[in-house]
Scaffold this motif. Structure first.
Motif, PDB file in Angstrom:
ATOM      1  N   ASP A  29       1.013   7.500   6.410  1.00 21.17           N
ATOM      2  CA  ASP A  29      -0.361   6.991   6.257  1.00 21.17           C
ATOM      3  C   ASP A  29      -1.386   8.114   6.177  1.00 21.17           C
ATOM      4  O   ASP A  29      -2.583   7.860   6.061  1.00 21.17           O
ATOM      5  CB  ASP A  29      -0.714   6.023   7.398  1.00 21.17           C
ATOM      6  CG  ASP A  29      -0.689   6.687   8.762  1.00 21.17           C
ATOM      7  OD1 ASP A  29      -0.140   7.803   8.875  1.00 21.17           O
ATOM      8  OD2 ASP A  29      -1.238   6.105   9.715  1.00 21.17           O
ATOM      9  N   ARG A  30      -0.945   9.390   6.242  1.00 26.52           N
ATOM     10  CA  ARG A  30      -1.865  10.518   6.069  1.00 26.52           C
ATOM     11  C   ARG A  30      -1.606  11.260   4.761  1.00 26.52           C
ATOM     12  O   ARG A  30      -2.145  12.352   4.546  1.00 26.52           O
ATOM     13  CB  ARG A  30      -1.756  11.504   7.244  1.00 26.52           C
ATOM     14  CG  ARG A  30      -2.053  10.917   8.607  1.00 26.52           C
ATOM     15  CD  ARG A  30      -3.416  10.255   8.702  1.00 26.52           C
ATOM     16  NE  ARG A  30      -4.517  11.153   8.390  1.00 26.52           N
ATOM     17  CZ  ARG A  30      -5.766  10.768   8.153  1.00 26.52           C
ATOM     18  NH1 ARG A  30      -6.062   9.478   8.145  1.00 26.52           N
ATOM     19  NH2 ARG A  30      -6.709  11.642   7.886  1.00 26.52           N
ATOM     20  N   ALA A  31      -0.765  10.700   3.897  1.00 26.22           N
ATOM     21  CA  ALA A  31      -0.542  11.284   2.573  1.00 26.22           C
ATOM     22  C   ALA A  31      -0.994  10.245   1.540  1.00 26.22           C
ATOM     23  O   ALA A  31      -0.763   9.051   1.716  1.00 26.22           O
ATOM     24  CB  ALA A  31       0.934  11.614   2.380  1.00 26.22           C
ATOM     25  N   LEU A  32      -1.691  10.703   0.495  1.00 25.31           N
ATOM     26  CA  LEU A  32      -2.330   9.786  -0.438  1.00 25.31           C
ATOM     27  C   LEU A  32      -1.922  10.131  -1.861  1.00 25.31           C
ATOM     28  O   LEU A  32      -1.968  11.305  -2.256  1.00 25.31           O
ATOM     29  CB  LEU A  32      -3.849   9.958  -0.271  1.00 25.31           C
ATOM     30  CG  LEU A  32      -4.789   8.889  -0.759  1.00 25.31           C
ATOM     31  CD1 LEU A  32      -4.493   7.537  -0.122  1.00 25.31           C
ATOM     32  CD2 LEU A  32      -6.230   9.305  -0.430  1.00 25.31           C
ATOM     33  N   MET A  49       0.535   6.651   0.736  1.00 25.91           N
ATOM     34  CA  MET A  49      -0.290   5.474   0.484  1.00 25.91           C
ATOM     35  C   MET A  49      -0.931   5.576  -0.883  1.00 25.91           C
ATOM     36  O   MET A  49      -1.208   6.671  -1.372  1.00 25.91           O
ATOM     37  CB  MET A  49      -1.415   5.355   1.544  1.00 25.91           C
ATOM     38  CG  MET A  49      -0.967   5.558   2.968  1.00 25.91           C
ATOM     39  SD  MET A  49       0.331   4.416   3.455  1.00 25.91           S
ATOM     40  CE  MET A  49      -0.611   2.914   3.685  1.00 25.91           C
ATOM     41  N   ARG A  50      -1.227   4.394  -1.464  1.00 26.51           N
ATOM     42  CA  ARG A  50      -2.101   4.372  -2.633  1.00 26.51           C
ATOM     43  C   ARG A  50      -3.534   4.390  -2.140  1.00 26.51           C
ATOM     44  O   ARG A  50      -3.816   3.969  -1.029  1.00 26.51           O
ATOM     45  CB  ARG A  50      -1.912   3.058  -3.401  1.00 26.51           C
ATOM     46  CG  ARG A  50      -0.676   3.013  -4.241  1.00 26.51           C
ATOM     47  CD  ARG A  50      -0.535   1.586  -4.755  1.00 26.51           C
ATOM     48  NE  ARG A  50       0.684   1.441  -5.506  1.00 26.51           N
ATOM     49  CZ  ARG A  50       0.715   1.417  -6.838  1.00 26.51           C
ATOM     50  NH1 ARG A  50      -0.388   1.547  -7.531  1.00 26.51           N
ATOM     51  NH2 ARG A  50       1.851   1.267  -7.472  1.00 26.51           N
ATOM     52  N   ASP A  66       0.808  -1.213   0.000  1.00 32.90           N
ATOM     53  CA  ASP A  66       0.000   0.000   0.000  1.00 32.90           C
ATOM     54  C   ASP A  66       0.841   1.262   0.000  1.00 32.90           C
ATOM     55  O   ASP A  66       0.338   2.338  -0.280  1.00 32.90           O
ATOM     56  CB  ASP A  66      -0.916   0.031   1.237  1.00 32.90           C
ATOM     57  CG  ASP A  66      -2.075  -0.933   1.068  1.00 32.90           C
ATOM     58  OD1 ASP A  66      -2.286  -1.381  -0.069  1.00 32.90           O
ATOM     59  OD2 ASP A  66      -2.736  -1.239   2.076  1.00 32.90           O
ATOM     60  N   GLU A  67       2.123   1.157   0.330  1.00 32.55           N
ATOM     61  CA  GLU A  67       2.937   2.367   0.458  1.00 32.55           C
ATOM     62  C   GLU A  67       3.791   2.569  -0.787  1.00 32.55           C
ATOM     63  O   GLU A  67       4.351   1.612  -1.329  1.00 32.55           O
ATOM     64  CB  GLU A  67       3.810   2.267   1.704  1.00 32.55           C
ATOM     65  CG  GLU A  67       4.339   3.637   2.118  1.00 32.55           C
ATOM     66  CD  GLU A  67       5.065   3.582   3.460  1.00 32.55           C
ATOM     67  OE1 GLU A  67       4.406   3.344   4.485  1.00 32.55           O
ATOM     68  OE2 GLU A  67       6.282   3.790   3.459  1.00 32.55           O
ATOM     69  N   VAL A  68       3.868   3.812  -1.256  1.00 28.75           N
ATOM     70  CA  VAL A  68       4.666   4.106  -2.461  1.00 28.75           C
ATOM     71  C   VAL A  68       5.591   5.289  -2.195  1.00 28.75           C
ATOM     72  O   VAL A  68       5.386   6.051  -1.244  1.00 28.75           O
ATOM     73  CB  VAL A  68       3.757   4.442  -3.673  1.00 28.75           C
ATOM     74  CG1 VAL A  68       3.044   3.212  -4.175  1.00 28.75           C
ATOM     75  CG2 VAL A  68       2.771   5.548  -3.335  1.00 28.75           C
TER      76      VAL A  68
END
Ligand SMILES: Nc1ncnc2c1ncn2[C@@H]1O[C@H](COP(=O)(O)OP(=O)(O)OP(=O)(O)O)[C@@H](O)[C@H]1O
Length: 409
Positions: free
Chosen positions: A402-405, A312-313, A298-300
């Protein structure tokens, strides 16, 4: 509009009578809209343009659902197709077990045959009638006409007066409807709609003609009426804060199509696209290029103008698909998810900790609104009032991965 604002519209005014169903009953049915499509002829260009295309959503029985989006995205057209005021080119509308419109089965009930009440933007209040007569209109001209003629006048009067009391207008029953303020007219339109005992209540921007203070008070009342009567409600608005505050769930429309459906929190926390992120709430959208997937799936890693950001995606609650697999996208960061601290000596070591400068600091009482500059990119941050940074200070900006998308552009 609101020159005659009475005591009931003033926050902190004397308490109103408790809202009660009285003798009015709404059943509230599930609304299912599938593949609704409507085009209009552009007379000058002699071509047809789609106002809405393949609109699908479901409003569970008794819930409050909003259609939200910018001007011209197709909200009113969708509402009018559901009400039967426009004929859709394709699609199906089902209320409970009843199909009220279907191109496949060539079914198209007239607006009067649909178990719907519509409150239009202008309230549809007739100037030549008393407040009582406007509220009692469904009994004289609607589906209840026969019961009314059968000599049920006392029962009718009781129901109308009960409803006027619920909306705080019983004292004004004999006044001309034009003598009411904007907020009172809105309540009268709602009373008339609820007296239709609809399975589905349609509201087309009913608060847009009111000033900001009254709008915020009436939206709280609207929600409490809706909950009290348990009527399934479809609400059209271009005001994102209204949609977030009122809805159990909502659909974001963009250029005639549904962009995302979900609860306000789910959409706010996990917008599917940059459009949704920008439309619902505030968002910093930072252009970036996907570098390589990082760690767990999930993390990029995304390269931006101020360095590589771990984020995150998109993973929506309604699907397991990515918001984007494109190499070029945006990193979406909500202003309240940014932490800013005065710069101390040495380089910050946490992930996504970057050095920058506070270029603007506004103290707003309950928070500080700060704009920070990271190598030429400006980010808005909402910070606790106690944050000790002044304009021009060097700062350390941190965003939890986890708070950036990472989203499509
Ligand atoms: N009767 C009509 N004839 C031609 N085009 C129309 C008609 N009604 C709507 N449209 C077009 O359909 C599109 C969607 O309009 P609609 O009124 O549904 O949008 P909206 O989201 O409700 O906008 P607003 O928030 O401004 O009311 C717009 O491009 C509009 O110009």
């Amino acid at each position: 509009m609101t020159a005659n604002v009475d005591q009931r519209e003033t926050p902190g005014a004397a308490p109103r009578p408790a809202v009660g169903r009285g003798s009015v009953r709404t059943r509230g049915e599930t609304l299912q809209v599938s593949g609704l499509t409507k085009s209009f002829l552009d007379a000058r260009q002699k071509t047809r343009a789609f106002a809405i295309e393949d609109i699908s959503f479901e409003v569970p029985k008794g819930s409050f659902f909003s259609l939200v989006g910018p001007s011209g995205c197709g909200k009113t057209t969708t509402l009018r197709c559901i009400a039967g005021l426009e004929n859709a080119d394709r699609g199906e509308v089902r209320i409970g077990d009843a199909v009220v419109f279907s191109t496949a089965s060539r079914r198209n009930l007239s607006p009067e045959e649909r178990p719907i009440a519509l409150v239009p933007q202008s309230y549809g209040i007739w100037p030549h009638m008393s407040v009582y007569d406007v509220a009692a209109f469904p009994f004289k001209h609607g589906r209840f006409r026969r019961a009314h003629r059968r000599g049920n006048r006392q029962a009718t009067k009781r129901r109308v007066m009960e409803m006027l009391e619920v909306v705080g207008l019983d004292h004004a029953a004999t006044r001309w409807s034009t003598q009411l303020s904007g907020g009172q007219q809105q309540r009268l339109a709602l009373a008339r709609a609820l007296l239709c005992e609809p399975d589905l209540l349609l509201l087309d921007e009913p608060l847009s003609n009111l000033d900001a203070k009254l709008r915020s008070q009436l939206r709280t009342e609207l929600k409490s009426f809706q909950q009290d009567f348990g009527v399934t409600t479809l609400y059209v608005t271009h005001d994102q804060s209204e949609a977030l505050a009122l809805s159990d769930s909502l659909a974001v429309l963009n250029a005639g199509r549904v962009e995302q459906v979900g609860s306000p929190k789910a959409i706010y926390d996990s917008p599917r696209s940059s459009f949704v992120a920008d439309f619902l709430g505030s968002a910093n959208l930072v252009p970036g290029t996907l570098v390589t997937p990082f760690g767990d799936d999930d993390e990029v890693h995304v390269r931006t103008a101020f360095g590589v950001v771990r984020c995150m995606r998109f993973r929506g609650e309604d699907s397991g698909t990515d918001g984007t697999s494109a190499v070029d996208g945006n990193v979406c960061i909500r202003p309240e998810d940014i932490d800013v601290q005065p710069a101390t000596t040495g380089q910050p070591s946490q992930p996504n900790a970057l050095t920058g400068t506070a270029v603007s600091v506004e103290f707003l009482g309950h928070m500080q609104h700060m704009i920070v500059d990271l190598s030429g990119t400006k980010l808005h941050a909402y910070l606790p009032p106690s944050t000790a940074c002044r304009q021009g200070d060097p700062v350390i900006v941190t965003v939890r991965p986890d708070r950036a998308l990472y989203l499509s552009r």
